[in-house]
Design a protein around this motif. Structure first.
Motif, PDB file in Angstrom:
ATOM      1  N   PHE A   1      49.604  55.479  31.633  1.00 31.24           N
ATOM      2  CA  PHE A   1      49.306  54.265  31.658  1.00 31.24           C
ATOM      3  C   PHE A   1      48.705  53.884  30.247  1.00 31.24           C
ATOM      4  O   PHE A   1      48.284  54.778  29.669  1.00 31.24           O
ATOM      5  CB  PHE A   1      48.170  54.155  32.632  1.00 31.24           C
ATOM      6  N   GLY A   2      49.084  52.734  29.897  1.00 34.66           N
ATOM      7  CA  GLY A   2      48.726  52.594  28.457  1.00 34.66           C
ATOM      8  C   GLY A   2      48.552  50.790  28.230  1.00 34.66           C
ATOM      9  O   GLY A   2      48.907  49.977  29.244  1.00 34.66           O
ATOM     10  N   THR A   3      48.423  50.601  27.015  1.00 34.29           N
ATOM     11  CA  THR A   3      48.423  49.219  26.350  1.00 34.29           C
ATOM     12  C   THR A   3      48.859  49.204  25.166  1.00 34.29           C
ATOM     13  O   THR A   3      49.175  49.962  24.463  1.00 34.29           O
ATOM     14  CB  THR A   3      46.862  48.671  26.529  1.00 34.29           C
ATOM     15  N   TYR A   4      49.210  47.830  24.856  1.00 39.45           N
ATOM     16  CA  TYR A   4      50.170  47.572  23.513  1.00 39.45           C
ATOM     17  C   TYR A   4      49.543  46.196  22.780  1.00 39.45           C
ATOM     18  O   TYR A   4      49.357  45.308  23.734  1.00 39.45           O
ATOM     19  CB  TYR A   4      51.609  47.783  23.550  1.00 39.45           C
TER      20      TYR A   4
ATOM     21  N   LEU B   1      47.807  64.917  26.332  1.00 36.69           N
ATOM     22  CA  LEU B   1      47.194  63.841  26.603  1.00 36.69           C
ATOM     23  C   LEU B   1      47.490  62.568  26.610  1.00 36.69           C
ATOM     24  O   LEU B   1      47.146  61.476  27.329  1.00 36.69           O
ATOM     25  CB  LEU B   1      45.553  64.373  26.161  1.00 36.69           C
ATOM     26  N   MET B   2      48.285  62.374  25.376  1.00 32.51           N
ATOM     27  CA  MET B   2      48.576  60.685  25.058  1.00 32.51           C
ATOM     28  C   MET B   2      49.865  60.472  24.217  1.00 32.51           C
ATOM     29  O   MET B   2      50.528  61.567  23.640  1.00 32.51           O
ATOM     30  CB  MET B   2      47.509  60.288  24.051  1.00 32.51           C
ATOM     31  N   GLU B   3      50.190  59.299  24.275  1.00 28.05           N
ATOM     32  CA  GLU B   3      51.267  58.914  23.395  1.00 28.05           C
ATOM     33  C   GLU B   3      50.947  57.893  22.526  1.00 28.05           C
ATOM     34  O   GLU B   3      50.320  57.029  22.737  1.00 28.05           O
ATOM     35  CB  GLU B   3      52.443  58.540  24.207  1.00 28.05           C
ATOM     36  N   LEU B   4      51.393  57.914  21.248  1.00 36.48           N
ATOM     37  CA  LEU B   4      51.256  56.865  20.208  1.00 36.48           C
ATOM     38  C   LEU B   4      52.697  56.351  19.776  1.00 36.48           C
ATOM     39  O   LEU B   4      53.527  57.320  19.328  1.00 36.48           O
ATOM     40  CB  LEU B   4      50.341  56.967  19.181  1.00 36.48           C
ATOM     41  N   TYR B   5      53.155  54.953  20.011  1.00 34.00           N
ATOM     42  CA  TYR B   5      54.350  54.614  19.602  1.00 34.00           C
ATOM     43  C   TYR B   5      54.378  53.247  19.123  1.00 34.00           C
ATOM     44  O   TYR B   5      53.734  52.441  19.262  1.00 34.00           O
ATOM     45  CB  TYR B   5      55.456  54.954  20.613  1.00 34.00           C
TER      46      TYR B   5
ATOM     47  N   LEU C   1      52.677  48.169  18.830  1.00 32.73           N
ATOM     48  CA  LEU C   1      52.169  49.379  18.718  1.00 32.73           C
ATOM     49  C   LEU C   1      51.422  49.588  19.887  1.00 32.73           C
ATOM     50  O   LEU C   1      50.523  48.693  20.404  1.00 32.73           O
ATOM     51  CB  LEU C   1      51.020  49.313  17.647  1.00 32.73           C
ATOM     52  N   ALA C   2      51.598  50.853  20.647  1.00 34.30           N
ATOM     53  CA  ALA C   2      50.928  51.110  21.925  1.00 34.30           C
ATOM     54  C   ALA C   2      50.722  52.511  21.836  1.00 34.30           C
ATOM     55  O   ALA C   2      50.694  53.354  21.047  1.00 34.30           O
ATOM     56  CB  ALA C   2      52.399  51.052  22.860  1.00 34.30           C
ATOM     57  N   VAL C   3      49.499  52.642  22.889  1.00 25.82           N
ATOM     58  CA  VAL C   3      49.066  54.020  23.224  1.00 25.82           C
ATOM     59  C   VAL C   3      49.055  54.163  24.810  1.00 25.82           C
ATOM     60  O   VAL C   3      48.908  53.234  25.640  1.00 25.82           O
ATOM     61  CB  VAL C   3      47.643  53.915  22.744  1.00 25.82           C
ATOM     62  N   ASN C   4      49.738  55.258  25.219  1.00 24.96           N
ATOM     63  CA  ASN C   4      49.605  55.780  26.542  1.00 24.96           C
ATOM     64  C   ASN C   4      48.771  57.056  26.851  1.00 24.96           C
ATOM     65  O   ASN C   4      48.881  57.894  25.945  1.00 24.96           O
ATOM     66  CB  ASN C   4      51.239  55.999  27.036  1.00 24.96           C
ATOM     67  N   TYR C   5      48.325  57.002  27.944  1.00 29.24           N
ATOM     68  CA  TYR C   5      47.321  58.271  28.468  1.00 29.24           C
ATOM     69  C   TYR C   5      48.244  58.918  29.375  1.00 29.24           C
ATOM     70  O   TYR C   5      48.514  58.159  30.492  1.00 29.24           O
ATOM     71  CB  TYR C   5      45.972  57.805  28.799  1.00 29.24           C
ATOM     72  N   LYS C   6      48.238  60.221  29.313  1.00 27.51           N
ATOM     73  CA  LYS C   6      48.947  60.999  30.562  1.00 27.51           C
ATOM     74  C   LYS C   6      48.037  61.526  31.485  1.00 27.51           C
ATOM     75  O   LYS C   6      46.935  61.994  31.219  1.00 27.51           O
ATOM     76  CB  LYS C   6      49.640  62.107  29.857  1.00 27.51           C
ATOM     77  N   LEU C   7      48.435  61.333  32.838  1.00 24.72           N
ATOM     78  CA  LEU C   7      47.414  62.011  33.787  1.00 24.72           C
ATOM     79  C   LEU C   7      48.082  63.050  34.413  1.00 24.72           C
ATOM     80  O   LEU C   7      49.150  63.300  34.265  1.00 24.72           O
ATOM     81  CB  LEU C   7      47.182  60.879  34.975  1.00 24.72           C
TER      82      LEU C   7
END
Length: 157
Positions: free
Chosen positions: A26-29, A129-133, A151-157
């Protein structure tokens, strides 16, 4: 449209049948509108949730669902969408990847817009743990295209 939905269902069925294990992200941008809409909208922001699994070596596939809004400026209305897409991601190195989301966005605003085709290529950094793209989001509706660089960040569960 029916053919596109049918193809998406067939692809999901094939990939689910071959999937071993998956994970939620889940993430936000936040983004800057470009091209046709840069004078009408001030910013693009939203949130996504995705479920992906390892379909092959260094290749993840899955699906994504989210909410995207374009903030109007100069008395222009704010327009929002619910995008849903097939997501693909290829790791070019342990921590670097490129990917794309391909799907459809349902228009939530007033007027005649019913939604449109979604394309989002992206390039990013990841760890466990995460993605930055950085991505380019494009939603093509009748006679108009919503485009933004995000620009986005996603957190992995």
């Amino acid at each position: 449209m029916k053919t596109t939905i049918l193809m998406a269902v067939a692809i999901f069925a094939f990939v689910f049948a071959n999937a071993q294990e998956g994970r939620f992200k889940f993430g936000t941008y936040v983004g800057l509108p470009v091209k046709d809409i840069k004078d009408r909208y001030a910013a693009n922001f939203g949130a996504d949730v995705a479920y992906t699994w390892n379909a092959a070596k260094k290749f993840d596939a899955g699906f994504a669902l989210g909410f995207s809004t374009y903030l109007g400026k100069n008395n222009a209305p704010t327009d929002s969408f619910i995008p849903f897409a097939i997501a693909a991601q290829y790791s070019i190195a342990d921590n670097l990847y490129f990917g794309a989301d391909l799907g459809y966005s349902i228009y939530l605003g007033n007027g005649s817009g019913g939604g449109g085709f979604l394309l989002q290529p992206k390039f990013g950094f990841q760890n466990n743990l995460m993605e930055l793209y950085v991505g380019y989001r494009r939603i093509s509706v009748k006679g108009f295209t919503f485009s933004s660089v995000n620009l986005a960040v996603n957190y992995k569960l």
